[in-house]
Write a protein that holds these residues in place. Structure first.
Motif, mmCIF file in Angstrom:
data_model
loop_
_atom_site.group_PDB
_atom_site.id
_atom_site.type_symbol
_atom_site.label_atom_id
_atom_site.label_comp_id
_atom_site.label_asym_id
_atom_site.label_seq_id
_atom_site.Cartn_x
_atom_site.Cartn_y
_atom_site.Cartn_z
ATOM 1 N N UNK A 1 0.830 -1.206 0.000
ATOM 2 C CA UNK A 1 0.000 0.000 0.000
ATOM 3 C C UNK A 1 0.862 1.251 0.000
ATOM 4 N N UNK A 2 1.935 1.226 0.778
ATOM 5 C CA UNK A 2 2.856 2.367 0.800
ATOM 6 C C UNK A 2 3.465 2.607 -0.577
ATOM 7 N N UNK A 3 3.800 1.548 -1.299
ATOM 8 C CA UNK A 3 4.392 1.716 -2.625
ATOM 9 C C UNK A 3 3.392 2.312 -3.612
ATOM 10 N N UNK A 4 2.093 1.972 -3.454
ATOM 11 C CA UNK A 4 1.059 2.569 -4.312
ATOM 12 C C UNK A 4 0.917 4.062 -4.003
ATOM 13 N N UNK A 5 0.897 4.397 -2.712
ATOM 14 C CA UNK A 5 0.801 5.808 -2.319
ATOM 15 C C UNK A 5 2.004 6.594 -2.841
ATOM 16 N N UNK A 6 3.175 5.946 -2.860
ATOM 17 C CA UNK A 6 4.385 6.634 -3.326
ATOM 18 C C UNK A 6 4.299 6.998 -4.804
ATOM 19 N N UNK A 7 3.580 6.195 -5.598
ATOM 20 C CA UNK A 7 3.391 6.530 -7.013
ATOM 21 C C UNK A 7 2.659 7.862 -7.134
ATOM 22 N N UNK A 8 1.566 7.991 -6.408
ATOM 23 C CA UNK A 8 0.766 9.216 -6.452
ATOM 24 C C UNK A 8 1.571 10.395 -5.929
ATOM 25 N N UNK A 9 2.249 10.199 -4.804
ATOM 26 C CA UNK A 9 3.008 11.285 -4.173
ATOM 27 C C UNK A 9 4.094 11.822 -5.094
ATOM 28 N N UNK A 10 4.903 10.939 -5.659
ATOM 29 C CA UNK A 10 6.020 11.379 -6.492
ATOM 30 C C UNK A 10 5.539 12.029 -7.787
ATOM 31 N N UNK A 11 4.464 11.511 -8.357
ATOM 32 C CA UNK A 11 3.934 12.126 -9.582
ATOM 33 C C UNK A 11 3.459 13.553 -9.313
#
Length: 623
Positions: free
Chosen positions: A546-556
């Protein structure tokens, strides 16, 4: 240890103390007789059919008992708990006493067929499943009520009659493990198989994940250094770095599943049928018959449990999260007030006031974490989960979301509400640069303190001295805090990689010290914990994914907010938003495709599992 145990009872030379039971001083004799009788009684009479011996101490007023089991009893217990062992044909199968001759290294006189950790797990399982039959109370203590199906050990603990139950260390094996694990500083892999044999699968998997995660961070650290040193404001290159980070976080988690499957198949826990396990000691309900196993055990309505979860626990968690956000907003208001005060007065006192909001916020967060942790444990226990794994998963989820919010909400606020990238970068820089020395200092102090406290453990001790030493050691409460530290570390590395790429470097340095300090505390600081069979890292796998999915949104979003990217869309901000959303969806699609393409289990493990299932079906046909 066998030599030091032989004096206990010459008539029973095979008695080997496995578990220590400490009762409160002044416990009534009728209570002791009743409890020990239930321990040694036959299973048919509601007992555990174990062996128990009183340990005579120098003071004479301590109520300490040693619990063991005969070799036959342990083998039957291994079948009851569903242990999986290696067969002579190198396959892994659930152990049954009737087919014991088909298992590798089995012999009637080989008492090492089961590891000491497995034996202690069996004894713990039998003790925890001692349940009241017709008793209305604990003899000698009318206030300690019992009802059919109630766990006797649980009631003794909550009544203060039972002080603690813990497994004994095997001093010779522990000495060998210490030497190979952390006895000398070396670059190499940890002895995970030896750790598993001594401490069990749950702790071995934690150290395996810690080691794997540390090695997996090295590419991020190597790539992050030149980005930090040479290309701090080059956002075109940061797009490449962030993209690599997102793919990296997906690959390492998928590869870990495969490594985890290989290890747990070799250890036998991948094949254990957890749905058939006995209920945990804290589970209560009306005594009935399990419809799956046909065994007598407490029965509790799943509908009642769901009502408690969704109508009580979930609203409580949401309320606490809202309160945490409210406290965070108060902190930012105080921060702004302190800054305005400093601009107006500019004195030593105003300089000092700049630090006050952060100090107050840190203290309040720590207090909130402690109170919330206690409330989460109470609520999860009140939900009355049947299995220990289910209890742990619900507890972890409750505590995890609260810690995640406390650690990252302020960073999200700075990044996406205040739009202050320089402040975000400064805070991340201060966090990792100040926290790493703290971690290192904490490890060093702990190591020095525990070395002085545990010097006596390297000397030859009698059994009485060993028990007295170990019962005063600290209790290890599980891997939750260790996994939580890695989870938050993973968040700092993945969520804001395009803002602070040096986070992975500090994470690697911390984890190297973490491996040695955690090994030290397991071997010297804490009592030996009971082994807990497990096939994976449980809900933590979902948390990291879940953290890795959130990181996609955050970095974009962070990249989309950069001046360089904004300059590409001078006329239409809507085009910028749509482009960022498109890239984010594309990266998420790539991420999920990679997760789907990479199998959770290697091909050879899949074939072995399929073969076992086929053989089971063939055996049923023959019957």
């Amino acid at each position: 240890m066998a030599e030091s145990w032989s004096f206990l009872d010459a008539s029973e030379p095979n008695f080997r103390p496995l578990v220590v039971i400490e009762l409160a001083k002044g416990t009534k004799e009728e209570t002791i007789k009743w409890f020990t009788k239930r321990i040694v009684d036959k299973k048919a009479n509601g007992g555990a059919q174990l062996l128990v011996k009183s340990l005579v101490t120098e003071s004479g007023d301590e109520k300490i008992y040693l619990v063991g089991a005969s070799h036959l009893r342990l083998l039957l217990g291994a079948e009851t708990v569903g242990l999986v062992k290696e067969c002579n044909d190198n396959s892994m199968r659930t152990f049954t006493y009737s087919s014991r001759k088909t298992f590798k290294d089995f012999a009637d006189d080989n008492h090492n067929f089961l590891t000491m950790a497995e034996c202690q797990y069996i004894v713990k399982h039998e003790l925890e499943n001692l349940r009241a039959k017709d008793e209305k109370m604990i003899p000698g203590y009318p206030q300690a009520k019992l009802y059919p199906g109630k766990s006797i050990v649980r009631r003794l603990l909550t009544s203060g009659i039972l002080v603690q139950i813990f497994p004994l260390h095997d001093r010779e094996e522990l000495k060998k493990l210490r030497q190979s694990w952390y006895g000398r500083v070396k670059v190499g892999y940890q002895p995970l198989d030896e750790i598993r044999c001594y401490f069990g699968e749950t702790i071995a998997l934690y150290f395996g994940f810690l080691e794997y995660f540390t090695f997996a961070l090295i590419p991020m650290a190597v790539i992050g250094i030149p980005y930090y040193v040479f290309a701090w404001e080059d956002y075109d290159k940061y797009v490449m770095f962030a993209t690599f980070n997102l793919l990296w976080s997906t690959v390492i988690l998928e590869v870990w599943k495969r490594i985890c499957a290989i290890m747990t198949y070799r250890w036998g826990t991948l094949l254990m049928k957890r749905q058939f396990e006995e209920p945990r000691s804290g589970f209560h309900g009306v005594l009935g018959i399990n419809p799956v196993t046909g065994r007598e055990e407490p029965v509790y309505s799943s509908i009642k449990r769901q009502i408690r979860i969704y109508l009580v626990s979930l609203p409580f968690v949401c309320l606490c999260l809202y309160f945490s956000l409210y406290v965070m907003m108060i902190y930012f208001d105080l921060e702004q007030w302190a800054l305005d005060y400093h601009e107006e007065n500019e004195s030593n006192f105003s300089n000092l006031m700049l630090f006050v909001p952060s100090i107050i916020y840190a203290v309040v967060i720590e207090i909130m974490n402690r109170i919330y942790r206690y409330a989460a444990e109470f609520l999860t226990s009140w939900e009355n989960h049947r299995l220990e794994s289910s209890y742990q998963n619900h507890l972890i989820l409750k505590v995890l979301v609260f810690n995640f919010l406390n650690c990252f909400a302020s960073l999200f606020y700075i990044a996406f509400v205040l739009f202050d990238m320089k402040l975000l970068r400064q805070i991340l820089n201060q966090f990792v640069e100040s926290l790493l020395p703290y971690w290192l200092q904490k490890r060093h102090k702990k190591r020095m303190k525990k070395r002085t406290c545990s010097l006596k453990t390297d000397t030859d001790l009698s059994l009485v001295e060993q028990v007295n030493l170990e019962k005063e050691m600290g209790t290890y409460f599980g891997t939750f805090d260790d996994y939580l530290e890695l989870f938050l570390q993973f968040g700092y590395v993945s969520l804001f990689s395009c803002v602070y790429p040096l986070a992975a470097v500090f994470a690697v340095l911390n984890n190297i010290t973490e491996i040695y300090s955690d090994a030290l505390k397991m071997c010297r600081v804490y009592k030996r914990p009971f082994a807990e069979p497990t096939a994976n890292i449980g809900v933590w796998q979902l948390a990291f994914e879940t953290m890795s999915v959130i990181s996609v949104v955050t970095n974009c979003i962070l990249i989309g907010m950069s001046p360089q990217v904004n300059a590409l869309f001078p006329d239409s901000k809507m085009d910028l938003v749509l482009t960022v959303a498109l890239v984010e969806h594309l990266l998420l699609a790539i991420k999920f495709i990679m997760a789907f393409v990479i199998p959770d289990k290697p091909r050879d493990i899949q074939i072995k599992l399929a073969r076992l299932e086929f053989e089971s079906l063939e055996a049923l046909k023959q019957q």
